[in-house]
Enzyme design. Structure first.
Site, mmCIF file in Angstrom:
data_model
loop_
_atom_site.group_PDB
_atom_site.id
_atom_site.type_symbol
_atom_site.label_atom_id
_atom_site.label_comp_id
_atom_site.label_asym_id
_atom_site.label_seq_id
_atom_site.Cartn_x
_atom_site.Cartn_y
_atom_site.Cartn_z
ATOM 1 N N HIS B 103 0.839 -1.203 0.000
ATOM 2 C CA HIS B 103 0.000 0.000 0.000
ATOM 3 C C HIS B 103 0.867 1.242 0.000
ATOM 4 C CE1 HIS B 103 0.650 -1.088 4.241
ATOM 5 N NE2 HIS B 103 0.476 0.175 4.576
ATOM 6 N N HIS B 105 0.786 5.307 1.039
ATOM 7 C CA HIS B 105 0.131 6.361 1.804
ATOM 8 C C HIS B 105 0.130 7.651 0.987
ATOM 9 C CE1 HIS B 105 0.321 4.249 5.798
ATOM 10 N NE2 HIS B 105 1.319 3.626 5.192
#
Lengths: 142, 142
Positions: B103, B105
């Site tokens: 992932h 941010h």
């Protein structure tokens, strides 16, 4: 958004007007050592084409940068026997950007060791070169 | 490298086994709000395909993620009238990774305001939903 300034220091490095410790290069990207490293092995992935940051970079340059970031993350982990890696991209001064040519920070990380603050202190050239040599060696083993 | 664990919380969110505040979705990526935001509007770009982080993600998924990161950086700046954006990717625990599904941010940033520490405190659902609504509105104006 502010226009791209072709006299930023990374543009000068890419044109060969300023020196750098380059560890990797392909058609669209170049990787140089950060001379103010927050950790030993801190390198920067740059697109060769001008762009200010992720807000205005072209899709092909962005993809090329990320392929190189991936390559450098793998090399950094190997070269420094790192426990992890942190990848950062800063957009505009409020986001942490200091030089306004798109670049990605790739930082080898070690369990329990925080990154040094960005003090603006330039590391000794031999320290930076030694880290560059380790990255080059890891890249050449692929 | 440790193998991908299909029971990580982002995998569960992607399978619909856990709720999330989703703000964007395409063939290869999904964007959810971070429920422990370090700033209002903190969102996470996930590839739908399993990978642990940038060390093992496939090239097509990485490119797709970055196109979505770019889209979200532009949307975040607009939605929150931000001065900048910070993009982070953490690799393994030593690199800052907490959930072991790749992932990115994306954090709107404001001049003179530092990110909150990652305390592990969950934000009120209505705060997260309000930020998600602002991002959705900015995305729909494109």
């Amino acid at each position: 958004m502010t226009a791209y300034d072709p006299d930023n220091i990374f543009a000068k490095i890419l044109r060969g007007e300023l020196p750098s410790e380059t560890v990797y290069e392909d058609d669209k990207t170049r990787v140089i050592m950060d001379i103010m490293p927050r950790v030993d092995g801190h390198c920067l992935v740059l697109p060769k084409a001008p762009s200010r940051n992720i807000l205005d970079i072209e899709a092909a340059d962005l993809s090329a940068c990320m392929a190189t970031v991936q390559r450098m993350a793998i090399a950094a982990k190997k070269a420094f026997e790192a426990d992890g890696v942190t990848v950062q991209h800063f957009v505009e001064a409020a986001g942490g950007q200091v030089v306004f040519h798109t670049h990605w920070h790739v930082l080898p990380r070690f369990a329990g060791i925080s990154l040094k603050a960005h003090t603006g202190e330039v590391a000794p050239a031999e320290t930076v070169r030694a880290a560059a040599d380790r990255l080059r060696a890891a890249l050449s083993e692929d």
